[in-house]
Design an enzyme around this catalytic site. Structure first.
Site, mmCIF file in Angstrom:
data_model
loop_
_atom_site.group_PDB
_atom_site.id
_atom_site.type_symbol
_atom_site.label_atom_id
_atom_site.label_comp_id
_atom_site.label_asym_id
_atom_site.label_seq_id
_atom_site.Cartn_x
_atom_site.Cartn_y
_atom_site.Cartn_z
ATOM 1 N N MET A 1 -39.797 -8.085 89.652
ATOM 2 C CA MET A 1 -40.918 -7.912 88.718
ATOM 3 C C MET A 1 -41.050 -6.431 88.372
ATOM 4 O O MET A 1 -41.374 -5.603 89.238
ATOM 5 C CB MET A 1 -42.220 -8.449 89.310
ATOM 6 C CG MET A 1 -42.262 -9.980 89.364
ATOM 7 S SD MET A 1 -43.883 -10.636 89.760
ATOM 8 C CE MET A 1 -43.978 -10.347 91.521
ATOM 9 N N GLU A 2 -40.774 -6.145 87.117
ATOM 10 C CA GLU A 2 -40.833 -4.778 86.600
ATOM 11 C C GLU A 2 -42.201 -4.153 86.889
ATOM 12 O O GLU A 2 -43.237 -4.780 86.643
ATOM 13 C CB GLU A 2 -40.561 -4.847 85.077
ATOM 14 C CG GLU A 2 -40.880 -3.628 84.281
ATOM 15 C CD GLU A 2 -39.811 -2.556 84.383
ATOM 16 O OE1 GLU A 2 -39.008 -2.582 85.321
ATOM 17 O OE2 GLU A 2 -39.833 -1.671 83.520
ATOM 18 N N CYS B 1 -34.891 -12.473 80.606
ATOM 19 C CA CYS B 1 -36.054 -11.677 80.191
ATOM 20 C C CYS B 1 -36.412 -11.973 78.729
ATOM 21 O O CYS B 1 -35.576 -11.804 77.833
ATOM 22 C CB CYS B 1 -35.765 -10.184 80.383
ATOM 23 S SG CYS B 1 -37.169 -9.181 79.854
ATOM 24 N N LYS C 1 -29.970 -14.888 87.001
ATOM 25 C CA LYS C 1 -31.331 -15.443 86.884
ATOM 26 C C LYS C 1 -31.565 -15.723 85.401
ATOM 27 O O LYS C 1 -31.354 -14.855 84.559
ATOM 28 C CB LYS C 1 -32.362 -14.455 87.421
ATOM 29 C CG LYS C 1 -33.795 -14.961 87.286
ATOM 30 C CD LYS C 1 -34.756 -14.064 88.071
ATOM 31 C CE LYS C 1 -36.202 -14.502 87.949
ATOM 32 N NZ LYS C 1 -36.836 -14.108 86.687
ATOM 33 N N ASN D 1 -37.670 -21.494 90.407
ATOM 34 C CA ASN D 1 -38.688 -20.456 90.213
ATOM 35 C C ASN D 1 -39.714 -20.906 89.170
ATOM 36 O O ASN D 1 -39.354 -21.462 88.137
ATOM 37 C CB ASN D 1 -37.981 -19.160 89.760
ATOM 38 C CG ASN D 1 -38.929 -18.066 89.304
ATOM 39 O OD1 ASN D 1 -38.783 -17.532 88.208
ATOM 40 N ND2 ASN D 1 -39.899 -17.716 90.120
ATOM 41 N N GLY D 2 -40.971 -20.647 89.515
ATOM 42 C CA GLY D 2 -42.047 -20.909 88.561
ATOM 43 C C GLY D 2 -43.271 -21.523 89.195
ATOM 44 O O GLY D 2 -43.231 -22.644 89.689
ATOM 45 N N ASP D 3 -44.350 -20.723 89.264
ATOM 46 C CA ASP D 3 -45.690 -21.198 89.629
ATOM 47 C C ASP D 3 -45.906 -21.531 91.115
ATOM 48 O O ASP D 3 -46.934 -22.116 91.452
ATOM 49 C CB ASP D 3 -46.099 -22.436 88.807
ATOM 50 C CG ASP D 3 -45.995 -22.211 87.308
ATOM 51 O OD1 ASP D 3 -46.002 -21.043 86.895
ATOM 52 O OD2 ASP D 3 -45.905 -23.210 86.568
ATOM 53 N N GLY E 1 -42.865 -15.097 92.353
ATOM 54 C CA GLY E 1 -43.271 -13.851 91.700
ATOM 55 C C GLY E 1 -44.774 -13.698 91.793
ATOM 56 O O GLY E 1 -45.320 -13.161 92.760
ATOM 57 N N ARG E 2 -45.470 -14.249 90.795
ATOM 58 C CA ARG E 2 -46.913 -14.008 90.691
ATOM 59 C C ARG E 2 -47.715 -14.593 91.849
ATOM 60 O O ARG E 2 -48.856 -14.189 92.065
ATOM 61 C CB ARG E 2 -47.425 -14.543 89.351
ATOM 62 C CG ARG E 2 -46.911 -13.734 88.162
ATOM 63 C CD ARG E 2 -47.064 -14.499 86.885
ATOM 64 N NE ARG E 2 -46.385 -15.790 86.970
ATOM 65 C CZ ARG E 2 -46.604 -16.819 86.169
ATOM 66 N NH1 ARG E 2 -47.476 -16.716 85.208
ATOM 67 N NH2 ARG E 2 -45.935 -17.950 86.329
HETATM 68 C C1 LIG Z 1 -45.064 -8.280 85.870
HETATM 69 C C2 LIG Z 1 -43.804 -9.096 85.812
HETATM 70 C C3 LIG Z 1 -42.571 -8.456 85.723
HETATM 71 C C4 LIG Z 1 -41.377 -9.201 85.683
HETATM 72 N N1 LIG Z 1 -40.180 -8.531 85.672
HETATM 73 C C5 LIG Z 1 -39.002 -9.254 85.780
HETATM 74 C C6 LIG Z 1 -37.740 -8.603 85.930
HETATM 75 O O1 LIG Z 1 -37.655 -7.368 85.998
HETATM 76 N N2 LIG Z 1 -36.636 -9.404 86.015
HETATM 77 C C7 LIG Z 1 -36.694 -10.774 85.964
HETATM 78 O O2 LIG Z 1 -35.655 -11.445 86.059
HETATM 79 N N3 LIG Z 1 -37.879 -11.403 85.845
HETATM 80 C C8 LIG Z 1 -39.021 -10.687 85.765
HETATM 81 N N4 LIG Z 1 -40.230 -11.342 85.723
HETATM 82 C C9 LIG Z 1 -40.250 -12.820 85.822
HETATM 83 C C10 LIG Z 1 -40.406 -13.254 87.300
HETATM 84 O O3 LIG Z 1 -39.312 -12.805 88.081
HETATM 85 C C11 LIG Z 1 -40.519 -14.792 87.425
HETATM 86 O O4 LIG Z 1 -39.351 -15.375 86.912
HETATM 87 C C12 LIG Z 1 -41.705 -15.355 86.659
HETATM 88 O O5 LIG Z 1 -42.876 -14.583 86.889
HETATM 89 C C13 LIG Z 1 -41.991 -16.814 87.072
HETATM 90 O O6 LIG Z 1 -42.173 -16.930 88.453
HETATM 91 P P1 LIG Z 1 -43.650 -16.983 89.144
HETATM 92 O O7 LIG Z 1 -44.408 -18.116 88.488
HETATM 93 O O8 LIG Z 1 -43.389 -17.207 90.599
HETATM 94 O O9 LIG Z 1 -44.293 -15.673 88.838
HETATM 95 C C14 LIG Z 1 -41.424 -10.620 85.719
HETATM 96 C C15 LIG Z 1 -42.674 -11.251 85.803
HETATM 97 C C16 LIG Z 1 -43.848 -10.526 85.862
HETATM 98 C C17 LIG Z 1 -45.165 -11.254 85.975
#
Ligand SMILES: Cc1cc2nc3c(=O)[nH]c(=O)nc-3n(C[C@H](O)[C@H](O)[C@H](O)COP(=O)(O)O)c2cc1C
Length: 317
Positions: free
Chosen positions: A18-19, A103, A143, A207-209, A231-232
Site C-alpha cells: 500500500m503506497e 494498479c 498481483k 485479496n479483497g475486504d 490491506g485496508r
Molecule cells: C492506500 C492504498 C495504497 C495501495 N497501494 C498499492 C500498491 O502500491 N500496490 C498494489 O499492488 N496495490 C496497492 N493497493 C491495493 C491493495 O494492495 C489491495 O489490493 C486493495 O486495497 C484490496 O485489498 P483490501 O480490501 O484488503 O484493502 C493500495 C491500496 C490502498 C488502500
C-alpha cells in the site's frame, strides 16, 4: 522450484502493498504487533530505479531482517527497466519480486503500466520473462485484478497461469471498480479451480475486504486459496494478523505507545523526505476504540508537525 513461498503453511497471510502506508516504518510496527507470514513493499517504479533520482526511490526498498520474508513490488511498462529493477531487488536480498499488474491509478494506467497492462499479452509475456531473467532465481509473482472491460477473467488469468509464476495475487475487483463494491470472491474461487487444472504449482492469494482471522479461515475453507492478502483490514485493526478468533480489545495506552513509536521511527527514517500529512492515516488507525478517541483524533488531525502531536499526547501516557 523450492523457494520461501512453497514452505509456508496454509492458509498463509500477506500484508498488501500500500503506497504511503506499508513503508519500512509501518512494517516495523506490524512486526511489533502481529506479523503476517509475508510482507510486500509499497509499489516501486522500475523507471525510477533506472533514473538519476534512483537514491530516493531506493528508500522504498529499505527493510530489516525481521521483515523477512519480504517481497519487493515493482511496476513499469518496459520489460528492459523491469529486468533492471528485478536485478536490483535480487541484489538487495529480497525473498521475491512481484509485478504490479493491477494498479488502477489513472496516471499509472496512462503509462501502460499496472492495470493498464491487463489484456496486453505480448508486453506482459515479455515483461515476466525479463523480470525472471533479472531476478536470477528468486521467485517471481504477479498481483492483478479480475479483468478489464473487454478482457475476460478466463482469458487474462488463464494467460497469467501459463507464465509459470510462483504466486498470483488476485484482488477480486476490476480496475473500473477501484475500491468500490464488494470483492468477488466467487470469481477468485473459480480462478483456484482453473489453477488446479492448468498450473498446480502457482499459489493463489486471494485479496479483497478481509478484516479478521475468522474471515481468513472462512475464505480458505470456502475457496481453497493458498493465502490471503490483507490491506485496508489493518486500518481498523492493527493486530489483524493475530491468529485468534477472539481478539482482545487493547487499552488506550497501548495505542498511544504505538503512535509515539511510529512518529519517532518516521522521523528517523524519512526526516523531511516524506510529507507530514502521510502520518494522518495512522492517527485514524491508532486512535480508535477507546473512550475519547474521536475527540483526540480530531485534534491530532489538525496538527502540522510531530511536536504538536507529542504535546497533545504528553498527558495521556
Ligand atoms: C492506500 C492504498 C495504497 C495501495 N497501494 C498499492 C500498491 O502500491 N500496490 C498494489 O499492488 N496495490 C496497492 N493497493 C491495493 C491493495 O494492495 C489491495 O489490493 C486493495 O486495497 C484490496 O485489498 P483490501 O480490501 O484488503 O484493502 C493500495 C491500496 C490502498 C488502500
Amino acid at each position: 522450484m523450492d523457494n520461501f513461498w512453497t514452505k509456508l503453511d496454509k492458509p498463509f497471510t500477506v500484508l498488501a502493498p500500500m503506497e504511503n502506508v506499508t513503508d519500512y516504518v509501518f512494517r516495523e510496527i506490524v512486526c511489533d504487533l502481529a506479523r503476517p507470514d509475508v510482507m510486500f513493499t509499497e509499489f516501486t517504479s522500475a523507471h525510477g530505479l533506472s533514473s538519476p533520482g534512483r537514491e530516493r526511490v531506493m528508500k522504498k526498498l529499505m527493510y530489516s531482517k525481521r521483515q523477512k520474508p519480504i517481497v519487493a513490488q515493482i511496476w513499469g511498462s518496459q520489460p528492459e527497466s523491469m529486468e533492471n529493477a528485478a536485478a536490483i531487488v535480487k541484489a538487495e536480498g529480497f525473498d521475491g519480486v512481484d509485478i504490479n499488474l493491477g494498479c488502477p491509478d489513472r496516471n499509472v494506467m496512462k503509462k501502460s503500466a499496472g492495470a493498464g497492462l491487463i489484456g496486453n499479452y505480448e508486453v506482459v509475456e515479455k515483461m515476466i520473462a525479463s523480470v525472471k531473467k533479472g531476478a536470477k532465481g528468486i521467485p517471481v509473482s504477479v498481483k492483478t485484478r479480475l479483468r478489464r472491460k473487454e478482457v475476460t477473467t478466463k482469458d487474462w488469468i488463464g494467460f497469467l497461469l501459463k507464465q509459470d509464476l510462483s504466486a498470483l495475487t488476485v484482488h477480486g475487483r476490476t480496475p473500473e471498480q477501484q475500491s468500490l463494491g464488494e470483492a468477488d470472491w466467487d470469481e477468485i474461487g473459480r480462478i483456484v479451480e482453473m489453477r488446479n487444472k492448468t498450473s498446480p504449482k502457482t499459489l493463489i492469494i486471494g485479496n479483497g475486504d478481509v478484516k479478521s482471522y475468522a474471515e481468513i479461515l472462512e475464505k480458505y475453507n470456502k475457496y481453497k486459496i493458498d493465502g490471503v492478502m490483507i490491506g485496508r483490514g489493518i486500518f481498523s485493526n492493527p493486530w489483524v494478523f493475530e491468529k485468534t478468533l477472539n481478539p482482545v480489545v487493547r487499552p488506550r495506552e497501548e495505542y498511544i505507545a504505538i503512535l509515539l513509536r511510529h512518529l519517532d521511527l518516521f522521523e528517523k527514517t524519512w526526516g523531511k523526505k516524506r510529507n507530514y500529512a502521510v502520518l494522518k492515516k495512522f492517527f485514524k488507525m491508532y486512535v480508535r476504540s477507546f473512550d475519547g478517541a474521536n475527540e483526540l483524533r480530531d485534534s491530532l488531525m489538525k496538527t502540522e508537525n510531530s511536536n504538536e502531536v507529542r504535546e497533545i499526547l504528553k498527558n495521556l501516557v
